[in-house]
Design an enzyme around this catalytic site. Structure first.
Site, PDB file in Angstrom:
ATOM      1  N   LYS A  99     -13.340  -1.812 -62.418  1.00 20.76           N
ATOM      2  CA  LYS A  99     -12.866  -0.430 -62.199  1.00 20.76           C
ATOM      3  C   LYS A  99     -11.773  -0.384 -61.144  1.00 20.76           C
ATOM      4  O   LYS A  99     -11.837   0.374 -60.172  1.00 20.76           O
ATOM      5  CB  LYS A  99     -14.026   0.498 -61.836  1.00 20.76           C
ATOM      6  CG  LYS A  99     -15.057   0.623 -62.956  1.00 20.76           C
ATOM      7  CD  LYS A  99     -16.038   1.732 -62.712  1.00 20.76           C
ATOM      8  CE  LYS A  99     -17.108   1.790 -63.783  1.00 20.76           C
ATOM      9  NZ  LYS A  99     -18.051   0.640 -63.744  1.00 20.76           N
TER      10      LYS A  99
HETATM   11  O1  LIG Z   1     -19.235   5.616 -67.164  1.00 15.97           O
HETATM   12  C1  LIG Z   1     -19.668   4.506 -66.862  1.00 15.97           C
HETATM   13  C2  LIG Z   1     -18.839   3.433 -66.606  1.00 15.97           C
HETATM   14  C3  LIG Z   1     -19.395   2.218 -66.343  1.00 15.97           C
HETATM   15  N1  LIG Z   1     -20.735   2.050 -66.301  1.00 15.97           N
HETATM   16  C4  LIG Z   1     -21.241   0.691 -66.009  1.00 15.97           C
HETATM   17  O2  LIG Z   1     -22.036   0.218 -67.098  1.00 15.97           O
HETATM   18  C5  LIG Z   1     -23.202  -0.440 -66.624  1.00 15.97           C
HETATM   19  C6  LIG Z   1     -24.424   0.337 -67.048  1.00 15.97           C
HETATM   20  O3  LIG Z   1     -25.588  -0.364 -66.685  1.00 15.97           O
HETATM   21  P1  LIG Z   1     -27.053   0.046 -67.243  1.00 15.97           P
HETATM   22  O4  LIG Z   1     -27.962  -0.897 -66.553  1.00 15.97           O
HETATM   23  O5  LIG Z   1     -27.029  -0.135 -68.741  1.00 15.97           O
HETATM   24  O6  LIG Z   1     -27.258   1.463 -66.849  1.00 15.97           O
HETATM   25  C7  LIG Z   1     -23.048  -0.540 -65.101  1.00 15.97           C
HETATM   26  O7  LIG Z   1     -22.403  -1.750 -64.809  1.00 15.97           O
HETATM   27  C8  LIG Z   1     -22.149   0.625 -64.772  1.00 15.97           C
HETATM   28  O8  LIG Z   1     -21.360   0.407 -63.607  1.00 15.97           O
HETATM   29  C9  LIG Z   1     -21.556   3.103 -66.550  1.00 15.97           C
HETATM   30  O9  LIG Z   1     -22.787   3.002 -66.531  1.00 15.97           O
HETATM   31  N2  LIG Z   1     -20.997   4.316 -66.826  1.00 15.97           N
END
Ligand SMILES: O=c1ccn([C@@H]2O[C@H](COP(=O)(O)O)[C@@H](O)[C@H]2O)c(=O)[nH]1
Length: 278
Positions: A99
């Protein structure tokens, strides 16, 4: 690395062979403990090895969350380098979830780090924040186009706090929609250089029909979104570009390599069943 079709061809090949899932590698301290590993750079390295072995040969796209590696300083970044290389060697596309976003001259340095062929952190794609202005991402977009990689920009994120900014009106459209439209303009060449992040956790209100690039949809599993929600949430989008993502929902099946791989395949199969109806 160059090819005529850009990132689009590599991506389509990967999802045709492996299905639509972006498997996240998010080594939360709680997961290290659950896996019986020390919360240290050594534990992180063992976590990374299991993920590479289980997910590398299976998932179309693997998304290491950079923050969890940075937390361990230079030792953590060394682990991240090995995870990125290991997943790419195993045939997965790697999306570094970093990001990044800054003024153009600094963005050029981030670009060298995440998309530069000479960098030990070089990935197939990187996430970026367009909130210093979409144009500030130009160095990354240019490098991605030149080397058949992609930049995946935040449009409508999965967290509830994103709404205030992303749904604000900007010249007759929401801010989130202007990001999608800017991406679509670049993708008009068919190379899919710019993708967008659109969370699968709620209705997003975006018109994604002309995007022509990856729609990374995080939120499956730990954040409560389900595969069955996807067809309605992304009606009107080209679902060939839809890339649902799950991190903790899959990782909780570790540390056994076979169990982790089975969880990845089951999540992928749920998504494909929901999207194709078979
Ligand atoms: O809008 C967003 C952008 C990035 N993320 C990222 O995805 C994963 C989600 O992890 P989970 O364990 O499946 O919840 C995490 O790395 C976030 O930084 C997001 O969730 N939403």
């Amino acid at each position: 690395m160059t090819d005529a079709g850009g990132f689009a061809g590599r991506y389509r090949e990967a999802v045709a062979a492996r299905g639509r899932l972006c498997a996240g590698i998010d080594p939360h301290p709680e997961l290290l403990e659950q896996w019986g590993l020390p919360v240290s750079a050594e534990g992180l390295a063992r976590f990374g090895d299991v993920c590479v072995g289980a997910l590398g040969p299976t998932a179309a796209v693997i998304k290491p969350q950079v923050a969890f590696f940075e937390a361990f300083g230079s030792a953590g970044m060394a682990v991240l380098e090995r995870v990125i290389a290991g997943c790419r060697d195993a045939g997965a596309l790697v999306l570094a979830d970093a990001k990044r976003g800054d003024i153009g001259s600094t963005m050029a340095a981030y670009t060298r780090a995440w998309l530069g062929d000479e960098s030990p952190l070089c990935a197939d794609a990187v996430t970026a924040s367009p909130y210093l202005g979409f144009g500030s991402l130009s160095p990354a977009v240019a490098q991605a186009a030149e080397t058949s990689r992609a930049v995946i920009v935040l449009a409508r994120t999965s967290n509830p706090e994103g709404a205030g900014l992303q749904l604000a009106q900007a010249g007759g459209a929401t801010v989130g929609q202007t990001i999608v439209d800017d991406a679509a303009e670049i993708n008009a060449d068919g190379r899919a250089t710019v993708g967008v992040v659109v969370g699968a956790t709620r209705a997003h209100g975006l018109d994604l029909g002309a995007l022509g690039g990856v729609i990374l949809a995080p939120g499956l599993g730990a954040q409560g979104a389900q595969a069955a929600d996807l067809p309605d949430l992304f009606r009107g989008a080209d679902q060939g570009w839809l890339l649902p993502a799950s991190s903790r929902g899959v990782l909780r099946a570790g540390p056994d390599v076979a169990a982790l791989r089975a969880a990845c395949e089951a999540t992928r199969d749920d998504i494909e069943t929901a999207l194709t109806g078979v």
